[in-house]
Design an enzyme around this catalytic site. Structure first.
Site, short mmCIF file in Angstrom:
data_model
loop_
_atom_site.label_atom_id
_atom_site.label_comp_id
_atom_site.label_asym_id
_atom_site.label_seq_id
_atom_site.Cartn_x
_atom_site.Cartn_y
_atom_site.Cartn_z
N ARG A 52 0.83 -1.21 0.00
CA ARG A 52 0.00 0.00 0.00
C ARG A 52 0.87 1.26 0.00
NH1 ARG A 52 -4.40 0.77 4.65
NH2 ARG A 52 -2.50 1.03 5.87
N ARG A 100 11.42 26.05 -0.70
CA ARG A 100 9.97 25.94 -0.85
C ARG A 100 9.54 26.34 -2.26
NH1 ARG A 100 5.11 28.49 -0.35
NH2 ARG A 100 3.49 27.30 0.73
N HIS A 102 6.28 24.85 -5.00
CA HIS A 102 5.22 23.85 -5.05
C HIS A 102 5.53 22.69 -5.99
CE1 HIS A 102 3.05 26.96 -2.92
NE2 HIS A 102 2.04 26.13 -2.71
N LYS A 143 -2.64 7.28 1.17
CA LYS A 143 -2.31 7.51 2.58
C LYS A 143 -1.28 8.63 2.67
CE LYS A 143 -1.76 4.45 6.63
NZ LYS A 143 -2.78 5.05 7.47
N GLU A 176 -15.64 6.92 6.92
CA GLU A 176 -14.71 6.15 7.76
C GLU A 176 -14.42 6.95 9.01
OE1 GLU A 176 -10.82 5.68 5.95
OE2 GLU A 176 -10.95 7.64 5.01
N1 PLP Z 1 -8.87 5.15 7.57
C1 PLP Z 1 -8.00 6.11 7.91
C2 PLP Z 1 -8.30 7.52 7.56
C3 PLP Z 1 -6.82 5.79 8.58
O1 PLP Z 1 -5.94 6.75 8.91
C4 PLP Z 1 -6.57 4.44 8.94
C5 PLP Z 1 -5.35 4.05 9.65
O2 PLP Z 1 -4.46 4.81 9.84
C6 PLP Z 1 -7.52 3.47 8.58
C7 PLP Z 1 -8.65 3.86 7.88
C8 PLP Z 1 -7.32 2.03 8.93
O3 PLP Z 1 -6.36 1.48 8.05
P1 PLP Z 1 -5.52 0.22 8.48
O4 PLP Z 1 -6.51 -0.86 8.83
O5 PLP Z 1 -4.73 -0.12 7.27
O6 PLP Z 1 -4.68 0.61 9.64
#
Ligand code: PLP
Length: 279
Positions: A52, A100, A102, A143, A176
């Site tokens: 990931r 700095r 962008h 992420k 979430e």
């Molecule tokens: N959603 C968000 C926004 C997160 O930051 C996280 C974990 O950091 C999760 C879901 C859960 O992800 P994972 O099960 O891979 O830790």
């Protein structure tokens, strides 16, 4: 070592580590991260997390400065420097360093790692949640280190004495948590937001779906609303650091905790899987 910090090959006690001020993460949060638990010096689901991280980096055109195997070898080596094998293993890759500006800087990416003692809870004790509007951007599947709305939401939860904040978008669609995925059980079926651009495809979420498949619990990867959340038999919260927990209160109102037997089957399956993999 009790807490470890690593930056581009140098490492030491976390509190003593410093990083260059012109790392682009300081200007723009320009980077991606991943993290997961380690037990008995075994990093859980490391392949999934590292895959990931590389997907997140590729989505932002960041070239990770090591191969997947080199990163795994490094993480495995560093956890053995620690006083305990029960750790939270965190790593991030930032888009190099420079003045700095962008647009991208033509410098190699930086690799950060931190290791901190942590234990995965057993998930028995219910937690409490607050809801909050999801004002994040539309790339929540990546992420990235741009986490301000999650920081604000987590603070709202903390000030309310709750463990997590639940995000919802227009139409009262639950997406979430601030740092977890949210799911419900209703009439024996698991409902969870699909893995589109509005949520992070959680590794613990994937394991939850695996648990449900193994236990013969039907799963529907479809969005649900706040009304459905409040009306659910169980509200499940998953993340790598806390695996699977359930809630009994949302916004100060009783919620979930109406099918403890089904929750218990899921909880114990997931904990067994985790403990067996990290024996
Ligand atoms: N959603 C968000 C926004 C997160 O930051 C996280 C974990 O950091 C999760 C879901 C859960 O992800 P994972 O099960 O891979 O830790």
């Amino acid at each position: 070592m009790e807490r470890l910090g690593y930056y581009n090959g140098k490492y030491g006690p976390l509190e003593e580590m410093t990083v260059p001020m012109n790392d682009r993460v300081c200007w723009f949060g320009d980077g991606v991260y991943d993290a997961g638990p380690c037990r008995n010096y075994h990093i859980f689901a490391m392949d999934e997390h590292v895959d990931r991280l590389f997907r997140s980096a590729a989505a932002l055109r960041i070239e990770v400065p090591v191969s997947k195997q080199e990163l795994k070898d490094l993480l495995n080596r560093l956890v053995h420097e620690m006083d305990t094998g029960d750790l939270f293993v965190y790593y991030q890759v930032t888009r190099g360093s420079g003045l700095r500006k962008h647009a991208f800087t033509d410098t190699p990416a930086n690799l950060w790692i931190t290791l901190n003692p942590a234990k995965v809870p057993d998930g028995i004790k219910p937690i409490q949640l607050v809801t909050t509007e999801d004002t994040r951007f539309l790339h929540c599947n990546i992420k990235t280190l741009n986490l301000i709305p999650s920081v604000m939401a987590a603070q709202k939860a903390e000030e309310a004495g709750c463990a997590e904040a639940v995000f919802y978008r227009p139409g009262n669609i639950v997406t979430e948590g601030a740092h977890s995925n949210i799911h419900i059980l209703k009439d024996g079926t698991l409902y969870t937001h699909p893995t589109d651009n509005l949520i992070l495809p959680g590794i613990a979420r994937a394991h939850l779906l695996g648990a449900c498949r193994a236990l013969g619990i039907p799963c529907r990867e479809e969005a649900f609303t706040l009304d459905q959340l409040f009306d659910a038999d169980e509200v499940l919260v998953t993340s790598s650091s806390n695996l699977c927990r359930h809630a009994d209160m949302i916004d100060g109102r009783p919620a979930g905790a109406k099918d403890p037997a089904l929750y218990e089957r899921i909880r114990s399956w997931l904990l067994d899987e985790f403990r067996t993999a990290t024996k």
